[in-house]
Design an enzyme around this catalytic site. Structure first.
Site, PDB file in Angstrom:
ATOM      1  N   CYS A   1      15.786  47.951  16.303  1.00 50.20           N
ATOM      2  CA  CYS A   1      16.344  47.126  15.225  1.00 50.20           C
ATOM      3  C   CYS A   1      15.346  47.145  14.053  1.00 50.20           C
ATOM      4  CB  CYS A   1      16.578  45.711  15.748  1.00 50.20           C
ATOM      5  SG  CYS A   1      17.254  44.599  14.514  1.00 50.20           S
TER       6      CYS A   1
ATOM      7  N   CYS B   1      18.197  38.973  18.581  1.00 51.54           N
ATOM      8  CA  CYS B   1      18.666  40.339  18.762  1.00 51.54           C
ATOM      9  C   CYS B   1      17.716  40.970  19.768  1.00 51.54           C
ATOM     10  CB  CYS B   1      18.612  41.108  17.441  1.00 51.54           C
ATOM     11  SG  CYS B   1      18.784  42.886  17.714  1.00 51.54           S
TER      12      CYS B   1
ATOM     13  N   LYS C   1       2.284   4.550   1.594  1.00 55.55           N
ATOM     14  CA  LYS C   1       2.432   5.096   2.943  1.00 55.55           C
ATOM     15  C   LYS C   1       2.096   6.576   2.854  1.00 55.55           C
ATOM     16  CE  LYS C   1       5.505   5.034   6.945  1.00 55.55           C
ATOM     17  NZ  LYS C   1       5.208   6.356   7.443  1.00 55.55           N
TER      18      LYS C   1
ATOM     19  N   CYS D   1      24.073  41.534  15.887  1.00 57.21           N
ATOM     20  CA  CYS D   1      22.981  41.596  14.921  1.00 57.21           C
ATOM     21  C   CYS D   1      23.464  42.246  13.609  1.00 57.21           C
ATOM     22  CB  CYS D   1      21.831  42.406  15.510  1.00 57.21           C
ATOM     23  SG  CYS D   1      20.502  42.696  14.336  1.00 57.21           S
TER      24      CYS D   1
ATOM     25  N   GLU E   1       0.845  -1.201   0.000  1.00 50.71           N
ATOM     26  CA  GLU E   1       0.000   0.000   0.000  1.00 50.71           C
ATOM     27  C   GLU E   1       0.874   1.243   0.000  1.00 50.71           C
ATOM     28  OE1 GLU E   1      -2.015  -0.152   3.721  1.00 50.71           O
ATOM     29  OE2 GLU E   1      -2.621  -2.232   3.388  1.00 50.71           O
TER      30      GLU E   1
ATOM     31  N   CYS F   1      21.544  45.812  13.271  1.00 54.72           N
ATOM     32  CA  CYS F   1      21.707  46.966  14.159  1.00 54.72           C
ATOM     33  C   CYS F   1      22.948  46.891  15.032  1.00 54.72           C
ATOM     34  CB  CYS F   1      20.453  47.148  15.022  1.00 54.72           C
ATOM     35  SG  CYS F   1      20.271  45.874  16.270  1.00 54.72           S
TER      36      CYS F   1
ATOM     37  N   TYR G   1      -6.700   2.570   6.065  1.00 59.79           N
ATOM     38  CA  TYR G   1      -5.870   1.437   5.654  1.00 59.79           C
ATOM     39  C   TYR G   1      -5.785   0.287   6.656  1.00 59.79           C
ATOM     40  CZ  TYR G   1      -2.692   4.595   8.163  1.00 59.79           C
ATOM     41  OH  TYR G   1      -2.140   5.445   9.066  1.00 59.79           O
TER      42      TYR G   1
ATOM     43  N   ASP H   1       1.558  10.345   3.983  1.00 60.91           N
ATOM     44  CA  ASP H   1       2.329  11.170   4.905  1.00 60.91           C
ATOM     45  C   ASP H   1       1.452  12.271   5.497  1.00 60.91           C
ATOM     46  OD1 ASP H   1       4.428  12.127   6.319  1.00 60.91           O
ATOM     47  OD2 ASP H   1       5.423  13.103   4.635  1.00 60.91           O
TER      48      ASP H   1
ATOM     49  N   LYS I   1      10.749   3.361   2.983  1.00 67.77           N
ATOM     50  CA  LYS I   1      10.688   4.820   2.795  1.00 67.77           C
ATOM     51  C   LYS I   1      11.384   5.208   1.497  1.00 67.77           C
ATOM     52  CE  LYS I   1      10.362   7.378   6.336  1.00 67.77           C
ATOM     53  NZ  LYS I   1       9.438   8.200   7.086  1.00 67.77           N
TER      54      LYS I   1
HETATM   55  S1  IVH Z   1      -0.496   0.512   9.034  1.00 66.74           S
HETATM   56  C1  IVH Z   1       0.378  -1.743  12.882  1.00 66.74           C
HETATM   57  N1  IVH Z   1      -0.671   1.533   6.628  1.00 66.74           N
HETATM   58  O1  IVH Z   1       2.681   5.239   9.096  1.00 66.74           O
HETATM   59  C2  IVH Z   1       0.345  -1.043  11.579  1.00 66.74           C
HETATM   60  N2  IVH Z   1       0.274   2.882   8.331  1.00 66.74           N
HETATM   61  O2  IVH Z   1       4.932   4.230  11.129  1.00 66.74           O
HETATM   62  C3  IVH Z   1      -0.221   0.289  11.675  1.00 66.74           C
HETATM   63  N3  IVH Z   1       0.866   5.156   7.596  1.00 66.74           N
HETATM   64  O3  IVH Z   1       1.360   5.603  12.307  1.00 66.74           O
HETATM   65  C4  IVH Z   1      -0.027   1.194  10.547  1.00 66.74           C
HETATM   66  N4  IVH Z   1       0.226   4.927   5.508  1.00 66.74           N
HETATM   67  O4  IVH Z   1       0.337   6.995  10.454  1.00 66.74           O
HETATM   68  C5  IVH Z   1      -0.273   1.745   7.895  1.00 66.74           C
HETATM   69  N5  IVH Z   1      -0.936   2.302   4.455  1.00 66.74           N
HETATM   70  C6  IVH Z   1      -0.553   2.509   5.715  1.00 66.74           C
HETATM   71  C7  IVH Z   1      -0.004   3.755   6.134  1.00 66.74           C
HETATM   72  C8  IVH Z   1       0.404   3.903   7.456  1.00 66.74           C
HETATM   73  C9  IVH Z   1       0.742   5.760   6.397  1.00 66.74           C
HETATM   74  C10 IVH Z   1       1.434   5.812   8.786  1.00 66.74           C
HETATM   75  C11 IVH Z   1       0.616   5.684  10.027  1.00 66.74           C
HETATM   76  C12 IVH Z   1       1.455   5.001  11.046  1.00 66.74           C
HETATM   77  C13 IVH Z   1       2.826   5.167  10.488  1.00 66.74           C
HETATM   78  C14 IVH Z   1       3.638   3.939  10.847  1.00 66.74           C
END
Ligand code: IVH
Length: 683
Positions: free
Chosen positions: A429, A423, A113, A405, A111, A408, A223, A115, A310
């Site tokens: 200033c 400052c 991730k 600074c 899936e 000034c 998710y 942010d 990541k």
């Molecule tokens: S599953 C036990 N799925 O990433 C598993 N997390 O470091 C729980 N996150 O706190 C998380 N996309 O905020 C999961 N597709 C995804 C995600 C996801 C983003 C974030 C989430 C979690 C952090 C994990």
């Protein structure tokens, strides 16, 4: 049709159209028709409070009601994921899983991730009952009223095969386009910018005013489905079910049978993600079978059955030419790296922030160093490392933080425990004075909006004004209506030297300067720009000390007694009034007629009748709305709190107070007061 029936019909139709629009992207009716139905429902609900419902679609618009967040313990702790950064580490994970499952076949669900900031939603009988932030993983903040404003999160599921109780977790996000617009607005209002959509999303979710949350248009992807009676043994299959119930589930989700498929998925999305409307920072890999997940179990911090990969933030290598220093409007000194121009994520980067002296020290920066710059989700690139192997005889000296600074010449200070250098010369200033004038005229302060920051800077640089009191010398004449001719008489030094500032602008400026005399005392107090006295603190202070003279006379002890005022703020106020120059500024503003005391009106209907009392409001009322009762409680010195505890003074109860609350009140011996009794209490 009976009113109740009509209300029910409107609610279910609005829930359905909402789903069509925000989840399926397939609206059946026009926006206008939707608005009409919404308005009809709002009107009916207002006329018939007895039919109120906490999950009505009208709740999406939010309310101005301030609410302190309650802490809620998670039924299942919210764990984090272990991170990996390379294909090799992903392969290690794959092998560990294979070993752990002793040769059993398994599938990995891949899936995006997302942010943003994570959220846990609880549904009971298809109704959203609670939304809680991650917090420390064990307990988080109850942000239900804010989450209800997020359109893609269903408040009420239509009939379906979902369990009676379940939790669904996901990420709250601010889409890139919303984020950019919000920052533009904040820039125009001279408010601090959000560094990235993640901070903007979590900041928004923690706002006290859900109407503002609604305005900011958050998005969300879910998710993770949890509960005692899940429909399937597969994680992927559960999410597909949830999609069917009305939840927004990512389209970019795939079950993989081999490591190669997993790696292909990662590779594909590393570039494709740049076309998504929201920020992502990696891929999450989860063993799909829940039985197998259970078998693999957890370490202290994270599941053994899942891992995050990541994405590498885009970075570039370039030369550090020199370090310059900026002085902010509060006197904070920010070091800025001046770089040889380099291409990074579609733009040319020439400058990067280095935050503070500790960062310079930590990186051991030398002039001429080859440095890595990254943009990872932030708008301003930052230096993340130094290529020390590239150092040679031509590399210059170690970067030394300045001691005076650059604007000034005043010696810089660093407060105990703070990373930033300041400052301290806040009265002379130049960038600090300009900053103070800009703050003074800003919308939430004196709202002299016809003069923008640029114009103010021109006036200041030309020597026409020396601080914000100068605006009244130029644009205001007490007791008389000032005409444009008066203005040119009064200010003979030719305004033509301010480009673009012609008669029309002058008239507008005179008007808004005159209007500023009506700005109430708490905002004037905020406008003065006393360090650490923001909008909320100014309100607290004005309540406790209803005039500036009382505030100026307050001792440190008096200040500390005010709820919400701590040592740092109190000391700053004492310091402010101890400075003769500040007193002169106040005298001058007073002479011009600004409001330096709470008006009679505000004072007269306030009292201390509920001082020290915590009041819970529950049920449906007929004489005033809930919001009005809340305002009344505060006006009379009390505090409105969300849930009943032993500390609750009494419950202001209307019709249909919930049985659970009633029971709790009885158990704790908290008294119950009805509308009439309450009103006579404060009479
Ligand atoms: S599953 C036990 N799925 O990433 C598993 N997390 O470091 C729980 N996150 O706190 C998380 N996309 O905020 C999961 N597709 C995804 C995600 C996801 C983003 C974030 C989430 C979690 C952090 C994990």
């Amino acid at each position: 049709m009976e009113v109740k029936e009509r209300i029910d019909w409107l609610r279910s139709e609005l829930h359905r159209h909402n789903h069509n629009y925000y989840i399926l992207n397939a609206p059946e009716i026009s926006d206008q028709e939707f608005d009409f139905m919404m308005r009809e429902l709002q009107d009916l609900e207002q006329a018939h409070p007895e039919y109120s419902d906490a999950n009505s679609p009208t709740m999406r618009v939010g309310s101005d009601l301030n609410k302190e967040f309650q802490q809620v313990v998670h039924r299942y702790p919210m764990l984090s994921l272990a991170n990996t950064y390379s294909e090799a580490e992903v392969a290690d994970f794959y092998d560990r899983v294979k070993k752990g499952l002793e040769g059993e076949d398994f599938e990995i669900c891949c899936e995006m991730k997302y942010d943003g900031t994570s959220i846990s939603l609880t549904y009971e009988d298809g109704r959203l009952v609670r939304a809680v932030t991650r917090g420390d993983g064990v307990q988080g903040d109850d942000v239900t009223s804010n989450v209800k404003t997020i359109r893609c999160i269903p408040l009420q599921l239509p009939e379906g095969d979902y369990p009676g109780q379940f939790e669904i977790r996901g990420e709250i996000l601010m889409p890139w386009n919303v984020f950019e617009k919000l920052n533009q607005e904040r820039e125009a209002n001279e408010e601090p910018l959000f560094a990235n959509p993640r901070n903007a999303a979590s900041g928004t979710l923690k706002l006290q005013n859900s109407k503002e949350v609604a305005r900011r248009k958050l998005d969300s992807y879910l998710y993770y489905l949890l509960g005692e009676e899940l429909p399937c043994d597969g994680h992927y299959e559960n999410l597909e079910k949830a999609r069917g119930w009305g939840f927004k589930i990512s389209e970019g989700m795939k079950k993989c049978k081999t490591l190669q498929e997993v790696l292909d998925f990662i590779k594909y999305w590393d570039t494709e993600r740049k076309n998504l409307p929201v920020a992502t920072d990696g891929i999450v890999l989860k063993v799909n079978s829940i039985t197998q997940q259970r078998h693999l179990g957890y370490t202290a911090k994270s599941p053994r059955w899942a891992i995050a990969y990541k994405f590498q933030a885009e970075r570039a290598l370039t030369k550090l030419e020199k370090v310059t220093y900026q002085v902010g409007r509060t006197g904070v000194i920010t070091p800025v790296a001046n770089l040889s121009p380099v291409q990074l994520a579609g733009t040319v980067v020439k400058r990067a922030s280095i935050h503070n002296a500790d960062v310079i020290e930590g990186l051991d920066l030398h002039i001429g160093d080859m440095v890595y710059v990254e943009k990872g989700g932030e708008i301003i690139p930052k230096i993340t490392g130094v290529e020390t192997s590239a150092r040679n005889a031509e590399t210059g000296e170690k970067v030394q933080f300045i001691t005076v600074c650059p604007e000034c010449g005043t010696s810089l200070v660093r407060f105990e425990g703070e990373a930033a250098h300041y400052c301290p010369n806040d009265v002379a200033c130049p960038p600090q004075i300009k900053g103070k004038i800009e703050h003074f005229i800003s919308r939430k302060a004196m709202n002299i909006d016809s003069l923008g920051p640029e114009t103010v800077a021109l006036f200041y640089n030309a020597g026409f004004i020396h601080d914000f009191t100068g605006l009244y010398d130029i644009f205001y004449r007490q007791g008389e209506i000032m005409t444009i001719d008066d203005y040119y008489d009064k200010n003979p030094w030719e305004f033509m030297s301010i480009p673009g500032f012609k008669s029309k602008s002058v008239l507008k400026a005179m008007q808004s300067v005159r209007d500023s005399l009506q700005v109430p005392y708490p905002r004037v107090l905020y406008a003065l720009g006393i360090r650490f006295v923001g909008e909320t603190t100014a309100k607290l202070l004005a309540k406790a000390f209803p005039s500036i003279d009382l505030l100026a006379a307050a001792s440190l002890q008096d200040l500390l007694e005010v709820d919400g005022i701590g040592q740092v703020i109190a000391e700053s106020i004492i310091r402010y009034f101890a400075d003769e120059r500040n007193l002169q500024i106040i005298e001058k503003l007073k002479a011009n007629g600004l409001q330096f005391a709470l008006s009679e009106e505000v004072l007269s209907d306030r009292s201390d009748k509920l001082a020290g009392k915590s009041v819970v409001i529950s049920g449906v009322f007929s004489k005033h709305s809930r919001d009005e009762y809340k305002a009344l409680i505060e006006k009379h010195g009390g505090k409105n709190v969300g849930s009943i505890s032993a500390k609750t003074s009494f419950i202001l109860a209307g019709e249909n107070m919930g049985p659970a609350k009633l029971e709790k009140a009885k158990k704790l011996g908290v008294s119950i007061v009805n509308e009439e009794e309450f009103l006579s209490m404060i009479e």
